[in-house]
Design a protein around this motif. Sequence first.
Motif, mmCIF file in Angstrom:
data_model
loop_
_atom_site.group_PDB
_atom_site.id
_atom_site.type_symbol
_atom_site.label_atom_id
_atom_site.label_comp_id
_atom_site.label_asym_id
_atom_site.label_seq_id
_atom_site.Cartn_x
_atom_site.Cartn_y
_atom_site.Cartn_z
ATOM 1 N N HIS A 1 36.175 38.257 40.211
ATOM 2 C CA HIS A 1 35.000 39.000 39.760
ATOM 3 C C HIS A 1 34.533 38.563 38.368
ATOM 4 O O HIS A 1 33.611 39.177 37.810
ATOM 5 N N LEU A 2 35.144 37.516 37.835
ATOM 6 C CA LEU A 2 34.925 37.173 36.427
ATOM 7 C C LEU A 2 33.481 36.787 36.130
ATOM 8 O O LEU A 2 32.930 37.170 35.094
ATOM 9 N N GLY A 3 32.853 36.028 37.025
ATOM 10 C CA GLY A 3 31.470 35.621 36.803
ATOM 11 C C GLY A 3 30.539 36.811 36.687
ATOM 12 O O GLY A 3 29.729 36.903 35.757
ATOM 13 N N ASP A 4 30.654 37.751 37.639
ATOM 14 C CA ASP A 4 29.820 38.956 37.605
ATOM 15 C C ASP A 4 30.123 39.795 36.362
ATOM 16 O O ASP A 4 29.205 40.322 35.720
ATOM 17 N N LEU A 5 31.398 39.907 36.021
ATOM 18 C CA LEU A 5 31.788 40.733 34.881
ATOM 19 C C LEU A 5 31.249 40.153 33.567
ATOM 20 O O LEU A 5 30.780 40.894 32.699
ATOM 21 N N GLY B 1 35.100 49.521 39.637
ATOM 22 C CA GLY B 1 34.171 49.471 40.764
ATOM 23 C C GLY B 1 34.226 48.154 41.512
ATOM 24 O O GLY B 1 34.209 48.121 42.741
ATOM 25 N N LEU B 2 34.306 47.048 40.774
ATOM 26 C CA LEU B 2 34.370 45.734 41.403
ATOM 27 C C LEU B 2 35.644 45.576 42.235
ATOM 28 O O LEU B 2 35.617 45.037 43.344
ATOM 29 N N LYS B 3 36.755 46.061 41.699
ATOM 30 C CA LYS B 3 38.027 45.968 42.425
ATOM 31 C C LYS B 3 38.013 46.854 43.675
ATOM 32 O O LYS B 3 38.496 46.456 44.737
ATOM 33 N N LYS B 4 37.438 48.047 43.539
ATOM 34 C CA LYS B 4 37.426 48.990 44.658
ATOM 35 C C LYS B 4 36.611 48.455 45.816
ATOM 36 O O LYS B 4 37.015 48.553 46.986
ATOM 37 N N LYS B 5 35.448 47.882 45.519
ATOM 38 C CA LYS B 5 34.558 47.380 46.570
ATOM 39 C C LYS B 5 34.848 45.932 46.927
ATOM 40 O O LYS B 5 34.317 45.410 47.910
ATOM 41 N N ASN B 6 35.671 45.272 46.099
ATOM 42 C CA ASN B 6 35.964 43.844 46.277
ATOM 43 C C ASN B 6 34.673 43.042 46.403
ATOM 44 O O ASN B 6 34.520 42.175 47.265
ATOM 45 N N VAL C 1 31.700 40.460 45.146
ATOM 46 C CA VAL C 1 31.480 39.264 44.327
ATOM 47 C C VAL C 1 30.064 38.767 44.579
ATOM 48 O O VAL C 1 29.679 38.513 45.720
ATOM 49 N N MET C 2 29.285 38.652 43.524
ATOM 50 C CA MET C 2 27.929 38.110 43.634
ATOM 51 C C MET C 2 27.894 36.690 43.089
ATOM 52 O O MET C 2 27.411 35.769 43.739
ATOM 53 N N ILE C 3 28.407 36.497 41.864
ATOM 54 C CA ILE C 3 28.446 35.167 41.241
ATOM 55 C C ILE C 3 29.847 34.932 40.674
ATOM 56 O O ILE C 3 30.288 35.674 39.790
#
Length: 295
Positions: free
Chosen positions: A143-147, A188-193, A195-197
Motif C-alpha cells: 500500500h506504500l504508493g497510495d499511502l 483502512g488500507l489493510k482492512k480492505k486490502n 491498492v490503487m497505485i
Amino acid sequence: MKQRKVEIIESAIALFAEKGFHSTSIQDITDHAGMSKGAFYNYFSSKEELMVALFHFYNDKITHRISEIEGQNLPPRETIKRQMIALFTSFTEHKNFIIMHFREQNSTINEEMRKHMLKTQYKSMKWLEKNLLALYGEDITPHLGDLILMAQGLQNTYIRIFVFDDQLLQPEALAEFLLQRLDDIVAGLKKKNAVMISSDNLEKLFSRLHLHSEQTLQDTIHQRLFTMAQTMDGLPLSAEKRDELKSVIEFLLSENEKETPNKMVFQGMLANLKGIKELESDRKDIARIMGIELL
C-alpha cells in the motif's frame, strides 16, 4: 553564505511572492535590497540563475533541519513527528518563500527550474517512503504508493493554510493530527486490502517525467559542497580562516548553478581547500565528478 547574497535572495522572494517572477525585474530586486545592479551581477548572471539559487538556499535550510533530527536516533514516530514540526515551523518563518513556491510551481520559468521542482517532489516522496516503512513496518509495502500520495496530499493541503494564516495552525498540533490521520488510512488500507497505485508504479511515473533516483552530477556536487560547509562549522579554525574557506565554497556553489560550470574555476578554487583532512574526501569526489586533477 555572504550577507549581500542573502539580501538579494530575500528581496527576490518577497517580490516574487508579491508580483510574480516574470513581473519582477532585476532593477526591482536591487532597489528592494538597496544595492546596485553591479552588486547583483557579482553573485548572479541572471534572474533565472537567482531563482534556482534561492530554491537551493531554502531547501538546504530545511534539509539541514531534517538531517539533524534524523541523527538523533529517536523512535520512528517521534522522528517523523519532529521532522514534520521542523518543516511546518520553517514555513511559518519563511512565509514569502511558500507563497512564491505555490505561485510559481506551475509556471514555465525554464527547464532547469521545472526539473528542480520535480526533484524536490521526488526527495519528499523518498523521505515519506523511508519514514512510513519505519513507522508501520514492511507489511505496509503493498500500500506504500497510495499511502505516500495520500500523505503528500494531506501535508500539502495543510501547508497552504500557512500562506493565508500562519497563526491558524500550530506545527506540533498539526504534526500529531496528520500522524493520527495516517494511522486511520493505514488501518483502512489493510482492512480492505486495497491498492490503487503501488510504489513501483510511483517510481515509474517519476521516470516518465524524466526524474531519476540518481542525482545529476551538479546535484551531487552541490551536496558535497553543502556537506563541506557543514563540516567546517565543527572544525577548530580561526574565524578568519573559516570565513575564507566558506567564501571559496560559496563561490563554487554559485559556479555550480551555472548551466555549464567552468572546470578550470573548480580546479583553481578546490586548491584553496587543500590540507584540511576532514574536507579531503569531498574535495576528491568533486574533482572526480568534474573530471579534473587536483592541484
